[in-house]
Design a protein around this motif. Sequence first.
Motif, PDB file in Angstrom:
ATOM      1  N   CYS B  80      10.115  16.499   5.839  1.00 48.83           N
ATOM      2  CA  CYS B  80      11.299  16.946   6.593  1.00 48.83           C
ATOM      3  C   CYS B  80      11.249  18.442   6.853  1.00 48.83           C
ATOM      4  O   CYS B  80      11.775  18.932   7.848  1.00 48.83           O
ATOM      5  CB  CYS B  80      12.593  16.534   5.896  1.00 48.83           C
ATOM      6  SG  CYS B  80      12.800  17.193   4.243  1.00 48.83           S
ATOM      7  N   CYS B 106       6.228  12.199   0.343  1.00 47.97           N
ATOM      8  CA  CYS B 106       7.432  12.535  -0.407  1.00 47.97           C
ATOM      9  C   CYS B 106       8.008  11.293  -1.074  1.00 47.97           C
ATOM     10  O   CYS B 106       8.157  10.251  -0.436  1.00 47.97           O
ATOM     11  CB  CYS B 106       8.458  13.161   0.526  1.00 47.97           C
ATOM     12  SG  CYS B 106       9.933  13.732  -0.302  1.00 47.97           S
ATOM     13  N   CYS B 140      17.484  11.053   1.346  1.00 49.60           N
ATOM     14  CA  CYS B 140      16.118  10.597   1.073  1.00 49.60           C
ATOM     15  C   CYS B 140      16.031   9.076   1.118  1.00 49.60           C
ATOM     16  O   CYS B 140      15.020   8.520   1.557  1.00 49.60           O
ATOM     17  CB  CYS B 140      15.649  11.105  -0.278  1.00 49.60           C
ATOM     18  SG  CYS B 140      15.470  12.904  -0.320  1.00 49.60           S
ATOM     19  N   CYS B 143      15.543   8.207   4.600  1.00 47.19           N
ATOM     20  CA  CYS B 143      14.653   9.140   5.304  1.00 47.19           C
ATOM     21  C   CYS B 143      13.783   8.411   6.326  1.00 47.19           C
ATOM     22  O   CYS B 143      13.245   7.354   6.071  1.00 47.19           O
ATOM     23  CB  CYS B 143      13.774   9.860   4.297  1.00 47.19           C
ATOM     24  SG  CYS B 143      12.580  10.959   5.058  1.00 47.19           S
ATOM     25  N   ARG B 146       8.823   9.742   5.268  1.00 46.41           N
ATOM     26  CA  ARG B 146       8.488  10.314   3.966  1.00 46.41           C
ATOM     27  C   ARG B 146       6.984  10.479   3.822  1.00 46.41           C
ATOM     28  O   ARG B 146       6.513  10.982   2.813  1.00 46.41           O
ATOM     29  CB  ARG B 146       9.046   9.425   2.869  1.00 46.41           C
ATOM     30  CG  ARG B 146      10.559   9.526   2.805  1.00 46.41           C
ATOM     31  CD  ARG B 146      11.186   8.383   2.056  1.00 46.41           C
ATOM     32  NE  ARG B 146      10.626   8.282   0.707  1.00 46.41           N
ATOM     33  CZ  ARG B 146      10.959   7.311  -0.135  1.00 46.41           C
ATOM     34  NH1 ARG B 146      11.834   6.396   0.230  1.00 46.41           N
ATOM     35  NH2 ARG B 146      10.427   7.267  -1.320  1.00 46.41           N
TER      36      ARG B 146
HETATM   37  S1  SF4 Z   1      12.590  11.798   1.416  1.00 45.06           S
HETATM   38 FE1  SF4 Z   1      12.701  12.609   3.463  1.00 45.06          FE
HETATM   39  S2  SF4 Z   1      14.606  13.773   3.527  1.00 45.06           S
HETATM   40 FE2  SF4 Z   1      14.099  13.419   1.385  1.00 45.06          FE
HETATM   41  S3  SF4 Z   1      13.023  15.268   0.843  1.00 45.06           S
HETATM   42 FE3  SF4 Z   1      11.527  13.728   1.395  1.00 45.06          FE
HETATM   43  S4  SF4 Z   1      11.094  14.096   3.531  1.00 45.06           S
HETATM   44 FE4  SF4 Z   1      12.963  15.177   3.038  1.00 45.06          FE
END
Ligand code: SF4
Lengths: 139, 336, 557
Positions: B80, B106, B140, B143, B146
């Motif tokens: 993000c 992520c 998240c 999201c 990711r």
């Molecule tokens: S899950 Fe998505 S919104 Fe959450 S920190 Fe990771 S990239 Fe960012």
Amino acid sequence: MAEDEKDKNPEIVGFCCSYCTFKASEMAGSLRMKYPEGIKVIEVPCSSRVDPAFIIKAIVEGADGVFVSGCHPGDCHFIKGNFYTRRKIAALKEMFDAFSMKDKLRLFWVSASEARRFIDKVTTFYNDIKEKNNEREKA
Amino acid sequence: MKGKKLKSGEIENALNQFLKDEQHLVLGFKKGEGGVGHQIFKGSLDHYSLVNPLFGANAALYLRRLFSKGLKVMLMLRPCEIRAYVELHKLTQVEREDIIAVSIDCFGTVSSKEKKDDVPAEADKLTGYFQDKDSMRWACSVCRERRGVVGDAGVRIDKSGNYWMVPYTEKGEDLVSGMEGEFEEVPAEMLIPESAKTDKFQIDMETFNKDFEKCIMCMNCRDMCPVCYCIDCVFNGDEYLPKGDALLNKVFRTGSTQMPRGKDLFHLIRMYHVSQTCVGCGACEEACPQGIPLTKYFKGVSERLQGVFSYMSGRSFDEPIPYVTFLEDELKDAMD
Amino acid sequence: MKTGIFICHCGHNIKHTVDVKKLSEYFKTFPNVTVSQDYVFVCSEPGQDMIKDAIEKEGLDRVIIASCTPSLHGPMFKDVLRKSNLNPFLLRRVSIREHCAWVGNDVEANTEKAKRLILAGLYSSAHHVPLEEKIVDVKKSALVVGGGVSGLSAAIFLSKMGMQVHLVEKKSELGGHVRTLKGVWPAGRDGKSIVEDMVRELEGRENVEIFTSTTITNFEGFFGNYEVTLNTPQGEKKLTVGGAVLAIGFSPFDPSIKPELHYGKDERIITTLEFENNSNTLQLPEKPRVAILHCVGSRDEQIGKVYCSRVCCVNALRVGNALKDNYKDSYVESFYMDVRAHPKGGEEFFEDTQEKGVLFTRANVGEIVPTPTGVIIRGEDTLFGETFEREFDLVVLSIGMSSPEDCKLIANTFKIALDKDNFFMEAHIKLRPFDTAVKGIFIAGTCSGPKDVEESINHGRASAVKLFGLLNLGYTYVDPFISYVDPKRCSGCRMCEHACFSNAIKYDEEKRVVHVEEAACMGCGLCNATCPSSAISLRGYIDPMIDDEISGFTEAI
Ligand code: SF4
Ligand SMILES: Cc1cc2nc3c(=O)[nH]c(=O)nc-3n(C[C@H](O)[C@H](O)[C@H](O)COP(=O)(O)OP(=O)(O)OC[C@H]3O[C@@H](n4cnc5c(N)ncnc54)[C@H](O)[C@@H]3O)c2cc1C
Ligand code: SF4
Ligand code: SF4
Ligand code: SF4
Ligand code: SF4
Ligand code: SF4
């Protein structure tokens, strides 16, 4: 104005391009065509001047509906302005839809010669909103 | 798609190698006393962490108005954050020339407000930790991206726990080429899968008003939003949010008013302003002292509005922001 | 702030459905309103004096005129302010006639609406700022497009008045359709001699340049100094002109659009135009049976042409007359909807024709079917309500006028509007019938709708008079409605630059802000609506003006 009275008579703000729709509205006036007094227009040099923020402001401040009207695609005095208008208003409509108020925003193309079309478009919009408001009141 | 499977420690090695040049910096994460946080490294890494399970801020915020040439900066950030950087680049708020942007798979994050001490900082443990969906920030859990698939290159983790470095642009290609190992086909399935589609956001003004009842108009949400980039925000002026004399004038015209006023104007107009660039990171919500569910609205609305143009913020450097372009033959349904 | 509000009765026009007294009283109570007055004709001499006096005596710094629509009387009211040493952009026009008095009947509702409209103007006017008008020189030269009678007549007038005239004709000869007409009604003169007389008036004049077989490939710039590119047989040519008269005429209706007429399929079915050109070569028996159809391609819902072409009835009568003159024993029958013999003397001509023996049948013609022995017409007699079928040796279709062939091309080149029938649209049907919405561009002749020769000539002259008036001043004010950037507020995101389709916005790599190239800005305001923080604004339409106009409508009174 009393609240219930306002419900009966919608207030509509229209942004009209000075080269087409505003001209059509002038012609509608000269031809003594009639439309409800709740409809009030603002002249803008081109429909692309309409910042969606204006529309949000009008709605938040209590307008029952807002319309934006410019020249038919391809006929813009500034050549391409209305293509951008179309993108912005399409997006804003999607946003209004998310807030369950899609019916409050319309986009028309009305050329300078289409006084009759202007009247049709704004009156239909007005009547639709009026009907919605009445329904809501009953509910 | 081809990438390099990395031996353990290879990322740190490569970053340290990169930092040997005096002119080079790395923006990434550091393990500290109070948990993991953002860090700009100069010279060498120190307590480096590849992932950061505490959200805090969206680091793209720190990149605004970064135009210097000659200093090379490597971004080792969450998707993000890299996406917000891509949007800021389109908005000419950051020069791309000297930046190498690497997005890292992520696992999701915990709100920094929750102050959980038990959050692991290691990738292998995070999957387990987030089995319990409730421990994750709402942003998240919904999201859109990711996976480390945005920016110049990505760090991906496969199902057996191997790390991969995958280039997406020429710049990424240079970076990965310089790392140890051979290019090979990246496995189709990775640990972090493509996000499931979420439901279309649908709400009404009554709920909106209720949700924003406690808003105190501090505008922290705007200030911490990475893509709210304006030097002098329109809400600093009097047109939409009158202040001082302008406020009194307005009150004289309209009658008594509750304060603060203009919440709906502020949030709805800002929502439109960021509608194509919002990356759904939830930094706004993270910054809100009043616990307003901002992500629900901003992410929800922006996803719908981006959908109108099949656009996705931060997905690619080349897609123009939809409001500054058009197709002659499109949006037939837009007119009434 | 000292605002003066002047509310016009427009005689009876506004006063009839808006309580103007109530309005002027109401606005007297506003803190920033110094003068609030209603008056019978604000645009009259005493009306103007009233405003001037108020500005001078009360020191007004804003003037609101609530009257007819802003596109009327604009320059005049601006002059009133100028003469009182007030910047003309401190004037605000509010339309309470076209947008209020004339579109609603209820006095109370109209008055309420007018109140809102004026209120919006009042709020908005607070954000008006003096703007600097640029004065630019106007080139005393005119472009006339189209060398038919209307274009010729415009060119003659302009050249006689000493303007440099560039007359551009697409065909190799001047004269347009009239050149091909024989015995032009009412005078009965040969069309060719009419146009040749006109051409002779032009030829040999020093200030006239005639381009035949020439088309216009580009037209840009602003009133006073338009840049024209011509494609001449000698190659490309560029001109600078102050303004233009467009007189590209009409195109004859093509009856083959209506397959049931079998036009083009049989040489015994011809148009009035073909009759004019070939009347002496027609091979007719001694006692010919001839049918004449009125209103072909006019007043026809099916093909979307509901207008009357004004000349076809007279044309049909002329054909009937000519036939009767040449073939005493002919049988001539005219099928009509109703006869509209428009011009003066038309009715008498109609009677004469009847007396000569031309039969008139009110009918709806269903189809025309060519057979070896003759051409059969089937239809319904609408007077007696019965169907008929008759055979003729010749059928003459009295065709109407359609919009000119190049209407779309020319409309695009000159950025003017077309009406629903694709004729050029006048700025105002009654009040500005020669103007277009573009300054200095006038229309003349049949390109704005069907006209006969006399009307076309007069229309051409009238447009020329209007253009002469503008050009002869020698200078013009340029609206300062272009965009400007507040560099302190600009984030340099270049969104406006990407959007602006006239490339008027330039980015400064050093300062990381944009600026506007004034000469290139067309004043659309797209940039303003694209910049989230409105660091770029369109003069005359800045955000606070529009925002407060909205508030005037929406805020509770
Ligand atoms: S899950 Fe998505 S919104 Fe959450 S920190 Fe990771 S990239 Fe960012
Ligand atoms: C069958 C018929 C019979 C008629 N009989 C009569 C009658 O008896 N009495 C009467 O009063 N009226 C009559 N009329 C009407 C008369 O023809 C018109 O009023 C007259 O021709 C109008 O003149 P104009 O200059 O407007 O157009 P036109 O005569 O059409 O001239 C237009 C000129 O512009 C030129 N042009 C077109 N496009 C371009 C371009 N892109 N660039 C440059 N030049 C261009 C054309 O080549 C032409 O020379 C008749 C019409 C018809 C159809
Ligand atoms: S941060 Fe929260 S309280 Fe502050 S303005 Fe935003 S929503 Fe309102
Ligand atoms: S709210 Fe709009 S104007 Fe304000 S900083 Fe964000 S994008 Fe810019
Ligand atoms: S609006 Fe909120 S969710 Fe969207 S980019 Fe800004 S901070 Fe992130
Ligand atoms: S007003 Fe229109 S033409 Fe002028 S700079 Fe803005 S977008 Fe360009
Ligand atoms: S859109 Fe606004 S902030 Fe961006 S460059 Fe243009 S004027 Fe500056």
